[in-house]
Design a protein around this motif. Structure first.
Motif, short mmCIF file in Angstrom:
data_model
loop_
_atom_site.label_atom_id
_atom_site.label_comp_id
_atom_site.label_asym_id
_atom_site.label_seq_id
_atom_site.Cartn_x
_atom_site.Cartn_y
_atom_site.Cartn_z
N THR A 272 -54.35 40.94 7.37
CA THR A 272 -53.12 41.67 7.11
C THR A 272 -51.92 40.79 7.46
O THR A 272 -52.06 39.80 8.18
CB THR A 272 -53.03 42.97 7.94
N ALA A 273 -50.77 41.18 6.96
CA ALA A 273 -49.52 40.49 7.27
C ALA A 273 -48.52 41.53 7.74
O ALA A 273 -48.48 42.65 7.23
CB ALA A 273 -49.00 39.74 6.05
N ILE A 274 -47.72 41.16 8.73
CA ILE A 274 -46.73 42.08 9.28
C ILE A 274 -45.49 41.28 9.65
O ILE A 274 -45.59 40.12 10.04
CB ILE A 274 -47.31 42.85 10.50
N ILE A 275 -44.32 41.90 9.50
CA ILE A 275 -43.07 41.27 9.92
C ILE A 275 -42.56 42.03 11.13
O ILE A 275 -42.41 43.25 11.09
CB ILE A 275 -42.01 41.29 8.80
N PHE A 276 -42.31 41.30 12.20
CA PHE A 276 -41.71 41.89 13.39
C PHE A 276 -40.21 41.66 13.32
O PHE A 276 -39.76 40.54 13.06
CB PHE A 276 -42.28 41.24 14.67
N ALA A 277 -39.43 42.73 13.53
CA ALA A 277 -37.98 42.64 13.43
C ALA A 277 -37.36 43.30 14.65
O ALA A 277 -37.95 44.19 15.26
CB ALA A 277 -37.49 43.32 12.16
N CYS A 278 -36.15 42.87 14.98
CA CYS A 278 -35.42 43.47 16.09
C CYS A 278 -35.08 44.92 15.74
O CYS A 278 -34.97 45.28 14.58
CB CYS A 278 -34.11 42.72 16.34
N ALA A 279 -34.91 45.72 16.77
CA ALA A 279 -34.50 47.11 16.56
C ALA A 279 -33.20 47.12 15.77
O ALA A 279 -32.27 46.38 16.08
CB ALA A 279 -34.34 47.82 17.89
N GLY A 280 -33.15 47.92 14.75
CA GLY A 280 -31.95 48.00 13.92
C GLY A 280 -31.94 46.98 12.80
O GLY A 280 -31.17 47.09 11.87
N GLY A 281 -32.79 45.96 12.90
CA GLY A 281 -32.86 44.96 11.85
C GLY A 281 -33.54 45.54 10.63
O GLY A 281 -34.49 46.30 10.74
N ARG A 282 -33.03 45.21 9.45
CA ARG A 282 -33.63 45.72 8.23
C ARG A 282 -34.16 44.55 7.42
O ARG A 282 -33.61 43.45 7.46
CB ARG A 282 -32.61 46.49 7.41
N PHE A 283 -35.21 44.80 6.68
CA PHE A 283 -35.74 43.78 5.79
C PHE A 283 -36.39 44.45 4.60
O PHE A 283 -36.81 45.58 4.67
CB PHE A 283 -36.73 42.85 6.50
N ILE A 284 -36.39 43.72 3.51
CA ILE A 284 -37.03 44.25 2.31
C ILE A 284 -38.51 43.87 2.34
O ILE A 284 -38.91 42.96 3.04
CB ILE A 284 -36.36 43.69 1.03
N GLN A 285 -39.31 44.60 1.58
CA GLN A 285 -40.73 44.28 1.49
C GLN A 285 -40.87 42.88 0.88
O GLN A 285 -40.40 42.63 -0.22
CB GLN A 285 -41.45 45.31 0.63
N PRO A 286 -41.47 41.94 1.58
CA PRO A 286 -41.60 40.59 1.05
C PRO A 286 -42.59 40.51 -0.10
O PRO A 286 -43.41 41.41 -0.29
CB PRO A 286 -42.09 39.77 2.26
N PHE B 291 -57.36 32.59 -1.30
CA PHE B 291 -58.49 32.57 -2.22
C PHE B 291 -58.30 33.58 -3.36
O PHE B 291 -59.25 34.24 -3.80
CB PHE B 291 -59.81 32.83 -1.50
N GLY B 292 -57.06 33.75 -3.81
CA GLY B 292 -56.77 34.64 -4.92
C GLY B 292 -56.73 36.12 -4.57
O GLY B 292 -56.48 36.94 -5.42
N GLU B 293 -56.98 36.45 -3.31
CA GLU B 293 -56.94 37.85 -2.88
C GLU B 293 -55.63 38.13 -2.15
O GLU B 293 -55.19 37.32 -1.33
CB GLU B 293 -58.11 38.16 -1.93
N LEU B 294 -55.06 39.30 -2.45
CA LEU B 294 -53.81 39.68 -1.79
C LEU B 294 -54.04 39.99 -0.32
O LEU B 294 -55.03 40.62 0.04
CB LEU B 294 -53.22 40.93 -2.45
N ILE B 295 -53.12 39.54 0.51
CA ILE B 295 -53.10 39.92 1.91
C ILE B 295 -52.06 41.03 2.02
O ILE B 295 -50.90 40.84 1.66
CB ILE B 295 -52.75 38.73 2.82
N GLN B 296 -52.50 42.20 2.47
CA GLN B 296 -51.64 43.38 2.50
C GLN B 296 -50.57 43.27 3.58
O GLN B 296 -50.85 42.90 4.72
CB GLN B 296 -52.48 44.63 2.77
N TRP B 297 -49.33 43.64 3.22
CA TRP B 297 -48.26 43.79 4.20
C TRP B 297 -48.42 45.18 4.81
O TRP B 297 -48.57 46.15 4.09
CB TRP B 297 -46.88 43.65 3.54
N VAL B 298 -48.39 45.27 6.12
CA VAL B 298 -48.63 46.53 6.81
C VAL B 298 -47.53 46.80 7.83
O VAL B 298 -46.75 45.91 8.19
CB VAL B 298 -50.01 46.51 7.53
N ASP B 299 -47.45 48.06 8.28
CA ASP B 299 -46.48 48.45 9.32
C ASP B 299 -47.10 48.38 10.71
O ASP B 299 -46.38 48.28 11.69
CB ASP B 299 -45.96 49.85 9.06
N THR B 300 -48.43 48.48 10.79
CA THR B 300 -49.13 48.33 12.07
C THR B 300 -50.39 47.50 11.83
O THR B 300 -50.96 47.54 10.74
CB THR B 300 -49.55 49.68 12.69
#
Length: 158
Positions: free
Chosen positions: A79-93, A99-108
Motif C-alpha cells: 500500500t501507499a500512504i501520504i502523511f501530512a501535517c494537521a490542516g495540510g491538504r493534498f490531492i489524491q496522487p 510489476f504492472g500492478e497498481l499499489i493502492q493509495w490508502v488512508d490507513t
C-alpha cells in the motif's frame, strides 16, 4: 523452490540479510525501513507530485533488482500512504505500480502491528486494539458463569 529462502529455516535470516544488503541504494529523498521481511519505502517531499516521482523512480530500480535476484513479492499486500501535517491538504496522487500492478493509495495502513493514518494520530490503532480486546472478551465471557465447569478460582483468574 526455484529461488528465495525457506521460511523458518535456521539459515534463512542470514540469507535474507545477504539479499537485502544488495538492495538498490535509495536517493536522498528516499529512505528504507527494513525489519525482517517487511520493507517500507519512505519518500519525502512537500509536493505530492515530486513525492510520487521519487517513489516511482525507486520502485523502478527495485523492480529491476527483484527481477535480477528472482525475488517474488506480493504486490497486492503493498500500500501507499501520504502523511501530512494537521490542516495540510493534498490531492489524491497518481497511481504507482510495481510489476504492472497498481499499489493502492490508502488512508490507513499497518506496519509492524501498528495502524498508521494520514495524520499520524493514534485513533485507528486504538480502535483496532479495542476491537481485538472486545473479541477476546467475547470469547472469554461465557466461561466464568454459574453453569460453567470452570472452577471459581480459575474464573477469578480470567
Amino acid at each position: 523452490m526455484r529461488a528465495g529462502v525457506a521460511q523458518g529455516g535456521l539459515i534463512s535470516p542470514v540469507l535474507v540479510s545477504l539479499y537485502v544488503n544488495n538492495m538498490p541504494s535509495p536517493s536522498h529523498h528516499v529512505k528504507l525501513a527494513l525489519y525482517a521481511d517487511d520493507t517500507t519505502i519512505i519518500a519525502t517531499s512537500r509536493k505530492p507530485t515530486l513525492l510520487v516521482s521519487y517513489l516511482e523512480s525507486y520502485l523502478n530500480d527495485l523492480q529491476r533488482w527483484l527481477s535480477e535476484w528472482r525475488i517474488a513479492i506480493n504486490v497486492s499486500k503493498s500500500t501507499a500512504i501520504i502523511f501530512a501535517c494537521a490542516g495540510g491538504r493534498f490531492i489524491q496522487p497518481r497511481p504507482v505500480t510495481l510489476f504492472g500492478e497498481l499499489i493502492q493509495w490508502v488512508d490507513t495502513t499497518r506496519y509492524l502491528a501498528v495502524t498508521l493514518d494520514t495524520r499520524l494520530t493514534w485513533s485507528p490503532h486504538i480502535d483496532q486494539v479495542r476491537k481485538r480486546a472486545d473479541q477476546m472478551m467475547g470469547v472469554l465471557d461465557p466461561l466464568p458463569n454459574m453453569k460453567s465447569d470452570l472452577s471459581v478460582r480459575n474464573g477469578v483468574l480470567l
